[in-house]
Design a protein around this motif. Structure first.
Motif, PDB file in Angstrom:
ATOM      1  N   ALA A   1      32.037  18.936  18.891  1.00 26.39           N
ATOM      2  CA  ALA A   1      31.406  18.280  17.734  1.00 26.39           C
ATOM      3  C   ALA A   1      31.419  16.758  17.924  1.00 26.39           C
ATOM      4  O   ALA A   1      30.443  16.068  17.612  1.00 26.39           O
ATOM      5  N   GLN A   2      32.533  16.245  18.458  1.00 30.09           N
ATOM      6  CA  GLN A   2      32.619  14.791  18.686  1.00 30.09           C
ATOM      7  C   GLN A   2      31.675  14.356  19.812  1.00 30.09           C
ATOM      8  O   GLN A   2      31.028  13.314  19.741  1.00 30.09           O
ATOM      9  N   LEU A   3      31.599  15.190  20.854  1.00 29.21           N
ATOM     10  CA  LEU A   3      30.723  14.866  21.981  1.00 29.21           C
ATOM     11  C   LEU A   3      29.260  14.835  21.526  1.00 29.21           C
ATOM     12  O   LEU A   3      28.477  13.997  21.964  1.00 29.21           O
ATOM     13  N   LYS A   4      28.939  15.746  20.633  1.00 32.15           N
ATOM     14  CA  LYS A   4      27.562  15.791  20.094  1.00 32.15           C
ATOM     15  C   LYS A   4      27.258  14.462  19.378  1.00 32.15           C
ATOM     16  O   LYS A   4      26.196  13.869  19.586  1.00 32.15           O
ATOM     17  N   ASN A   5      28.188  13.994  18.580  1.00 32.37           N
ATOM     18  CA  ASN A   5      27.987  12.713  17.890  1.00 32.37           C
ATOM     19  C   ASN A   5      27.896  11.555  18.885  1.00 32.37           C
ATOM     20  O   ASN A   5      27.093  10.631  18.720  1.00 32.37           O
ATOM     21  N   ALA A   6      28.735  11.622  19.917  1.00 25.16           N
ATOM     22  CA  ALA A   6      28.728  10.550  20.923  1.00 25.16           C
ATOM     23  C   ALA A   6      27.394  10.552  21.666  1.00 25.16           C
ATOM     24  O   ALA A   6      26.833   9.484  21.949  1.00 25.16           O
TER      25      ALA A   6
ATOM     26  N   MET B   1      22.325   8.102  22.794  1.00 32.17           N
ATOM     27  CA  MET B   1      20.879   8.326  22.908  1.00 32.17           C
ATOM     28  C   MET B   1      20.111   7.258  22.105  1.00 32.17           C
ATOM     29  O   MET B   1      19.149   6.671  22.602  1.00 32.17           O
ATOM     30  N   ILE B   2      20.560   7.011  20.870  1.00 29.23           N
ATOM     31  CA  ILE B   2      19.871   6.023  20.034  1.00 29.23           C
ATOM     32  C   ILE B   2      19.980   4.632  20.668  1.00 29.23           C
ATOM     33  O   ILE B   2      19.011   3.877  20.712  1.00 29.23           O
ATOM     34  N   ASN B   3      21.163   4.322  21.218  1.00 30.14           N
ATOM     35  CA  ASN B   3      21.340   3.046  21.905  1.00 30.14           C
ATOM     36  C   ASN B   3      20.406   2.905  23.090  1.00 30.14           C
ATOM     37  O   ASN B   3      19.914   1.819  23.399  1.00 30.14           O
ATOM     38  N   THR B   4      20.170   4.013  23.776  1.00 34.74           N
ATOM     39  CA  THR B   4      19.292   3.995  24.949  1.00 34.74           C
ATOM     40  C   THR B   4      17.860   3.670  24.533  1.00 34.74           C
ATOM     41  O   THR B   4      17.207   2.795  25.116  1.00 34.74           O
ATOM     42  N   TYR B   5      17.360   4.391  23.523  1.00 34.45           N
ATOM     43  CA  TYR B   5      16.005   4.100  23.042  1.00 34.45           C
ATOM     44  C   TYR B   5      15.940   2.650  22.537  1.00 34.45           C
ATOM     45  O   TYR B   5      14.938   1.963  22.724  1.00 34.45           O
ATOM     46  N   ALA B   6      17.008   2.208  21.870  1.00 30.54           N
ATOM     47  CA  ALA B   6      17.022   0.835  21.321  1.00 30.54           C
ATOM     48  C   ALA B   6      16.812  -0.170  22.446  1.00 30.54           C
ATOM     49  O   ALA B   6      16.037  -1.131  22.304  1.00 30.54           O
ATOM     50  N   GLN B   7      17.483   0.062  23.575  1.00 27.37           N
ATOM     51  CA  GLN B   7      17.379  -0.882  24.687  1.00 27.37           C
ATOM     52  C   GLN B   7      15.976  -0.864  25.304  1.00 27.37           C
ATOM     53  O   GLN B   7      15.383  -1.913  25.573  1.00 27.37           O
ATOM     54  N   GLY B   8      15.437   0.335  25.531  1.00 24.96           N
ATOM     55  CA  GLY B   8      14.094   0.442  26.121  1.00 24.96           C
ATOM     56  C   GLY B   8      13.041  -0.173  25.212  1.00 24.96           C
ATOM     57  O   GLY B   8      12.137  -0.887  25.668  1.00 24.96           O
TER      58      GLY B   8
ATOM     59  N   ALA C   1      28.317   5.769  11.591  1.00 27.22           N
ATOM     60  CA  ALA C   1      29.008   7.025  11.295  1.00 27.22           C
ATOM     61  C   ALA C   1      29.442   7.749  12.573  1.00 27.22           C
ATOM     62  O   ALA C   1      30.342   8.582  12.530  1.00 27.22           O
ATOM     63  N   LYS C   2      28.803   7.433  13.694  1.00 28.68           N
ATOM     64  CA  LYS C   2      29.094   8.197  14.920  1.00 28.68           C
ATOM     65  C   LYS C   2      29.875   7.399  15.969  1.00 28.68           C
ATOM     66  O   LYS C   2      30.260   7.950  17.004  1.00 28.68           O
ATOM     67  N   GLN C   3      30.092   6.108  15.716  1.00 30.83           N
ATOM     68  CA  GLN C   3      30.743   5.307  16.753  1.00 30.83           C
ATOM     69  C   GLN C   3      32.210   5.701  16.963  1.00 30.83           C
ATOM     70  O   GLN C   3      32.722   5.621  18.075  1.00 30.83           O
ATOM     71  N   GLY C   4      32.869   6.171  15.920  1.00 34.29           N
ATOM     72  CA  GLY C   4      34.287   6.541  16.059  1.00 34.29           C
ATOM     73  C   GLY C   4      34.448   7.695  17.038  1.00 34.29           C
ATOM     74  O   GLY C   4      35.320   7.670  17.932  1.00 34.29           O
ATOM     75  N   ASP C   5      33.612   8.706  16.904  1.00 38.40           N
ATOM     76  CA  ASP C   5      33.679   9.842  17.831  1.00 38.40           C
ATOM     77  C   ASP C   5      33.351   9.401  19.261  1.00 38.40           C
ATOM     78  O   ASP C   5      33.927   9.913  20.225  1.00 38.40           O
ATOM     79  N   THR C   6      32.440   8.445  19.386  1.00 32.33           N
ATOM     80  CA  THR C   6      32.083   7.952  20.728  1.00 32.33           C
ATOM     81  C   THR C   6      33.317   7.326  21.383  1.00 32.33           C
ATOM     82  O   THR C   6      33.610   7.574  22.559  1.00 32.33           O
ATOM     83  N   ARG C   7      34.055   6.539  20.600  1.00 29.88           N
ATOM     84  CA  ARG C   7      35.278   5.919  21.141  1.00 29.88           C
ATOM     85  C   ARG C   7      36.281   7.007  21.573  1.00 29.88           C
ATOM     86  O   ARG C   7      36.873   6.923  22.651  1.00 29.88           O
ATOM     87  N   ASP C   8      36.451   8.043  20.743  1.00 32.28           N
ATOM     88  CA  ASP C   8      37.415   9.103  21.080  1.00 32.28           C
ATOM     89  C   ASP C   8      37.021   9.814  22.371  1.00 32.28           C
ATOM     90  O   ASP C   8      37.854  10.106  23.223  1.00 32.28           O
ATOM     91  N   ILE C   9      35.725  10.095  22.505  1.00 34.78           N
ATOM     92  CA  ILE C   9      35.249  10.803  23.693  1.00 34.78           C
ATOM     93  C   ILE C   9      35.482   9.956  24.946  1.00 34.78           C
ATOM     94  O   ILE C   9      35.945  10.454  25.980  1.00 34.78           O
ATOM     95  N   ILE C  10      35.189   8.675  24.833  1.00 33.51           N
ATOM     96  CA  ILE C  10      35.380   7.789  25.995  1.00 33.51           C
ATOM     97  C   ILE C  10      36.861   7.702  26.363  1.00 33.51           C
ATOM     98  O   ILE C  10      37.223   7.716  27.544  1.00 33.51           O
TER      99      ILE C  10
ATOM    100  N   MET D   1      29.851   4.513  28.181  1.00 31.76           N
ATOM    101  CA  MET D   1      30.599   3.259  27.988  1.00 31.76           C
ATOM    102  C   MET D   1      29.642   2.093  27.789  1.00 31.76           C
ATOM    103  O   MET D   1      29.878   1.214  26.951  1.00 31.76           O
ATOM    104  N   ALA D   2      28.567   2.091  28.555  1.00 32.66           N
ATOM    105  CA  ALA D   2      27.594   0.998  28.432  1.00 32.66           C
ATOM    106  C   ALA D   2      26.955   1.011  27.049  1.00 32.66           C
ATOM    107  O   ALA D   2      26.687  -0.052  26.475  1.00 32.66           O
ATOM    108  N   SER D   3      26.741   2.201  26.506  1.00 35.48           N
ATOM    109  CA  SER D   3      26.104   2.262  25.185  1.00 35.48           C
ATOM    110  C   SER D   3      27.047   1.713  24.119  1.00 35.48           C
ATOM    111  O   SER D   3      26.630   0.972  23.224  1.00 35.48           O
ATOM    112  N   LEU D   4      28.337   2.038  24.251  1.00 32.77           N
ATOM    113  CA  LEU D   4      29.303   1.551  23.248  1.00 32.77           C
ATOM    114  C   LEU D   4      29.503   0.042  23.386  1.00 32.77           C
ATOM    115  O   LEU D   4      29.556  -0.683  22.384  1.00 32.77           O
ATOM    116  N   SER D   5      29.590  -0.439  24.633  1.00 32.93           N
ATOM    117  CA  SER D   5      29.781  -1.890  24.833  1.00 32.93           C
ATOM    118  C   SER D   5      28.565  -2.666  24.346  1.00 32.93           C
ATOM    119  O   SER D   5      28.697  -3.769  23.801  1.00 32.93           O
ATOM    120  N   TYR D   6      27.386  -2.076  24.559  1.00 31.52           N
ATOM    121  CA  TYR D   6      26.160  -2.733  24.078  1.00 31.52           C
ATOM    122  C   TYR D   6      26.210  -2.847  22.555  1.00 31.52           C
ATOM    123  O   TYR D   6      25.944  -3.912  21.981  1.00 31.52           O
TER     124      TYR D   6
END
Ligand SMILES: NC(=O)C1=CN([C@@H]2O[C@H](COP(=O)(O)OP(=O)(O)OC[C@H]3O[C@@H](n4cnc5c(N)ncnc54)[C@H](OP(=O)(O)O)[C@@H]3O)[C@@H](O)[C@H]2O)C=CC1
Ligand SMILES: O=C(CO)[C@H](O)[C@H](O)COP(=O)(O)O
Length: 469
Positions: free
Chosen positions: A321-326, A331-338, A401-410, A424-429
């Motif tokens: 469930a956490q990985l899904k949020n991460a 994914m959203i960060n990726t589209y944001a960058q492109g 709402a999803k950044q906390g799970d991303t940190r846990d997964i990393i 990691m690049a998405s979270l640092s961005y």
């Protein structure tokens, strides 16, 4: 006699399928290929009653198309595009339109636009996405070129494009190489999403020891949620496919040396030129490059063994469930960058892109189609000049709402020694983008220390130099 509505040069994977798609929509379709077998195979593949023609003669081909001619090139990018143009030129007239449907490098398109303009011929660069099936049954198409000339192409393109809620996944995008640029950024995003999915798979399988049989249902389930997308869907299919005559997954026998044809690298390179940060795309390109160092990696795997840090029992359900949020977050960060790259490129190259249109035509047909594109479209509808979708309130709230799970997964990946450069690049961005202050004040001071490069101050106007020691 000139009776064909539309022509394609290059009847390989894309050309043959796209031309059959054109014929399916009631247009008379002509094809040219250097290989006579491909030309006749195209004719044979057409349905009874369809008006189609395949030939190896450029003169016959061009002579058969109604003027102003609309001719698409679907040959490999680079020299073959110039060769195909040279083959056609003696038979073209002022007002004709040549469309390059391949993954051409955008500066090549600008050169071709200028060269053909001198002869009164309109040249379009048009990215096409969707692979073989998309070409046959409805791709996403990204045309750029002369706006008035597009009207000659519109009926054919709108008919053959994929449809989402009745809207065609094609739209006139902008001047010059706008279409090739948008397709290049599409492919950069494609590389990054593929890398994120591969990292998720690696963390599940190698990091946490999920069995092969446990993997597929995860991606299948994700595809019924807000993660719904073509790349998640095909991952679920791939993780089902057994090797012939064996009980093992075929993917387990696929070499891990990833190849590429260059579009992801061009995206990163041009982002650097424009000074637009796209770190998730950069990480994806880098990991494909690293994958090629197989011999060294095998040696290093022996030499540089690191015991994973003990993290105790992991609740698999919670982890998934956490990985899904991460994944959603990254994914959203990726589209944001492109999309942020397109925002800057549009200004720099005078494309006059409407990002709402880009999001709209990426919703279907293409490799990066995903449910979330509708959210981006709405964000650009609300604010056409939005420089980054992270600044949209709704999208921003979802990411928070999803950044906390991303940190846990990393953290888990770090402990397990599993590389997650794209996550990691998405979270640092994200963390960098939402930092009102960055430590680059120290970089400025260092530059001034060793090179007298000067710096600006936060408390007064002007440029300053200091003898720091
Ligand atoms: N395959 C895919 O999934 C996708 C491909 N693309 C892009 O589309 C373009 C075409 O790709 P694809 O269809 O896969 O390539 P293929 O190699 O399958 O087809 C290209 C065809 O063009 C022919 N050809 C080459 N030069 C000429 C010429 N001067 N005149 C006439 N015919 C010529 C080739 O003949 P021969 O083989 O005999 O040289 C071949 O039949 C590329 O730029 C690719 O990057 C874009 C999206 C998806
Ligand atoms: O354009 C495409 C889809 O949109 C192609 O599939 C893409 O060219 C694949 O790129 P690479 O071979 O570099 O992975």
């Amino acid at each position: 006699m000139a009776q064909y509505d539309f022509g394609i040069v290059g009847l390989g994977v894309m050309g043959r399928n796209l031309l059959l798609n054109v014929a399916d929509h009631g247009f008379a379709a002509a094809g040219l290929d250097v290989d006579g077998e491909k030309a006749s195979a195209f004719e044979k593949a057409a349905k009874e009653g369809q008006q189609v023609k395949g030939t190896t003669s450029a003169e016959e081909f061009a002579g058969s198309i109604k003027t102003p001619r609309a001719i698409m090139l679907l040959v490999p990018a680079g020299k073959p595009v110039d060769a195909a143009i040279q083959t056609l030129l003696p038979f073209l007239e002022k007002g004709d339109i040549v469309i390059d449907g391949g993954n051409s490098y955008f500066p090549d398109t600008d050169r071709r636009v200028a060269e053909l303009e001198e002869k009164g011929i309109h040249f379009f660069g048009m990215g096409i996405s969707g692979g073989e099936k998309g070409a046959r049954f409805g791709p996403s198409m990204m045309p750029g070129g002369d706006k008035n000339a597009y009207e000659r192409l519109r009926p054919v393109f709108e008919a053959i494009a994929a449809k989402v809620d009745g809207e065609p996944c094609v739209a006139y995008l902008g001047n010059g190489s706008a279409g090739n640029y948008v397709k290049m950024a599409h492919n950069g995003i494609e590389y990054a999403l593929m890398q994120l999915i591969s990292e998720s798979y690696d963390l599940l399988k190698r990091g946490l020891g999920f069995e092969d049989a446990e993997l597929q249902p995860i991606f299948e389930e994700w595809n019924n949620t807000e993660l719904k997308s073509f790349l998640i869907e095909i991952t679920s299919d791939i993780l089902k496919k057994k090797d012939e005559g064996s009980d093992e997954l075929l993917v387990n026998f696929v070499s891990d040396r990833a190849r590429s044809k260059g579009t992801g690298k061009w995206t990163s390179q041009d982002a650097m030129n424009l000074q637009v940060p796209v770190p998730v795309i950069d990480a994806a390109v880098t990991m494909r490059d690293l994958s090629a160092y197989k011999t060294e990696r095998v040696k290093a795997a022996e030499l540089l063994k690191v015991a994973p840090t003990e993290i105790g029992a992991v609740d698999k359900q919670k982890f998934v469930a956490q990985l899904k949020n991460a994944y959603y977050f990254a994914m959203i960060n990726t589209y944001a960058q492109g999309l942020a790259q397109l925002f800057v490129a549009s200004k720099e190259y005078n494309y006059e892109l409407k990002l709402e249109e880009v999001a709209k035509i990426w919703r279907g047909g293409c490799i990066i189609r995903a449910l979330c594109l509708e959210d981006f479209r709405k964000a650009f509808q609300k604010q056409p000049d939005l420089p980054n979708i992270l600044l949209d309130e709704e999208i921003g709230a979802t990411l928070l709402a999803k950044q906390g799970d991303t940190r846990d997964i990393i953290k888990i990946a770090i402990d397990k020694g599993i590389p997650l450069p794209a996550f990691m690049a998405s979270l640092s961005y994200f963390d960098g983008y939402r930092s009102a202050t960055l430590p680059t004040n120290l970089v400025q001071a260092q530059r001034d220390y060793f090179g007298a490069h000067q710096y600006e101050r936060t408390d007064r106007e002007g440029v300053f130099h200091t003898e720091w020691k």
